[in-house]
Design a protein around this motif. Structure first.
Motif, PDB file in Angstrom:
ATOM      1  N   ASP A 154       0.836  -1.224   0.075  1.00  0.00           N
ATOM      2  CA  ASP A 154      -0.039   0.013   0.085  1.00  0.00           C
ATOM      3  C   ASP A 154       0.888   1.168   0.033  1.00  0.00           C
ATOM      4  O   ASP A 154       1.980   1.237   0.272  1.00  0.00           O
ATOM      5  N   VAL A 156       1.058   5.319   1.673  1.00  0.00           N
ATOM      6  CA  VAL A 156       0.462   6.106   2.652  1.00  0.00           C
ATOM      7  C   VAL A 156       0.906   7.586   1.906  1.00  0.00           C
ATOM      8  O   VAL A 156       2.234   8.066   1.611  1.00  0.00           O
ATOM      9  N   TYR A 168      -7.889   9.883   9.413  1.00  0.00           N
ATOM     10  CA  TYR A 168      -7.552   9.232   8.073  1.00  0.00           C
ATOM     11  C   TYR A 168      -8.501   8.371   7.201  1.00  0.00           C
ATOM     12  O   TYR A 168      -9.656   8.047   7.888  1.00  0.00           O
ATOM     13  N   ARG A 170      -9.252   5.714   3.559  1.00  0.00           N
ATOM     14  CA  ARG A 170      -8.149   5.013   2.687  1.00  0.00           C
ATOM     15  C   ARG A 170      -8.908   4.746   1.234  1.00  0.00           C
ATOM     16  O   ARG A 170     -10.253   4.471   1.212  1.00  0.00           O
ATOM     17  N   ASN A 175      -5.300   1.065  -3.224  1.00  0.00           N
ATOM     18  CA  ASN A 175      -4.626   0.905  -2.202  1.00  0.00           C
ATOM     19  C   ASN A 175      -3.829   1.898  -1.326  1.00  0.00           C
ATOM     20  O   ASN A 175      -2.507   1.610  -1.210  1.00  0.00           O
ATOM     21  N   THR A 176      -4.315   2.916  -1.288  1.00  0.00           N
ATOM     22  CA  THR A 176      -3.777   4.176  -0.769  1.00  0.00           C
ATOM     23  C   THR A 176      -4.172   4.702   0.577  1.00  0.00           C
ATOM     24  O   THR A 176      -5.542   5.040   0.652  1.00  0.00           O
ATOM     25  N   HIS A 177      -3.568   4.911   1.471  1.00  0.00           N
ATOM     26  CA  HIS A 177      -3.940   5.518   2.967  1.00  0.00           C
ATOM     27  C   HIS A 177      -3.622   6.863   2.985  1.00  0.00           C
ATOM     28  O   HIS A 177      -2.459   7.158   2.621  1.00  0.00           O
TER      29      HIS A 177
END
Length: 192
Positions: A154, A156, A168, A170, A175-177
């Protein structure tokens, strides 16, 4: 260089199939060991898990990303863990113990990042089940925090945050936080 390492050292929650050798986990614990300890008590103890069979047994007893309704799949799960426990006879106050745990965890994650791995601190885990799985003597040791480790898949991204919303989020599809951070101007109360 340190700032780059600090920016790269994020909480990653999905991992590829790359396994981590037990010697690498020993290097990570050595990084923790080199850090400070209140009263030089050195009350922290470490259980290293590189066995994939044990990683699969531990994973169902963990909770991830508590602020959002999402969790990684077992296939995306960590390829190693470090369980940090304390001696039951620990004489440190909860605040001081928390400082020791923070120093150890940050050193482990910084070293993991330097070695090309990623991790996530997990406080939400079933301490009893994991203690039994790892045959931890709970009469002598108290499990405190579990560090999940692997090669992250992933991404971030740090974003500009505001005091009213620091939650936060997602983007599951990519698949990015996203992690909002307050500005230094907000954090610094006074300058003399």
């Amino acid at each position: 260089m340190l700032n780059e390492l600090l920016i790269k050292t994020r909480s990653h929650r999905t991992f590829d199939s790359t396994e981590i050798e037990i010697e690498t986990l020993e290097d990570l614990v050595n990084a923790a060991h080199l850090g400070g300890s209140a009263k030089n008590s050195q009350t922290l103890r470490y259980t290293l898990v590189a066995s994939q069979a044990l990683c699969h047994k531990i994973f169902p007893h963990t909770a991830w990303a508590g602020a959002i309704p999402w969790s990684p799949t077992s296939e995306e799960g960590p390829k190693a863990y470090i369980l940090i426990s304390t001696l039951k006879e620990n004489l440190l106050s909860p605040i001081t113990l928390g400082i020791d745990l923070g120093i150890a965890c940050q050193n482990i994650l910084l070293k993991a990042t330097e070695l090309g791995f990623s991790g996530c601190l997990i406080g939400a885990f079933n301490k009893l089940d994991i203690s039994q799985t790892l045959d931890l003597d709970t009469n002598t040791y108290t499990p405190q925090i579990l560090i999940a480790l692997g090669k992250s898949t992933d991404k971030v991204v740090l974003t500009k945050g505001n005091i009213d919303n620091l939650k936060y989020h997602r983007d599951v599809e990519n698949n990015t936080h996203y992690v909002p951070k307050l500005s230094l101007e907000t954090l610094i109360l006074k300058k003399f």
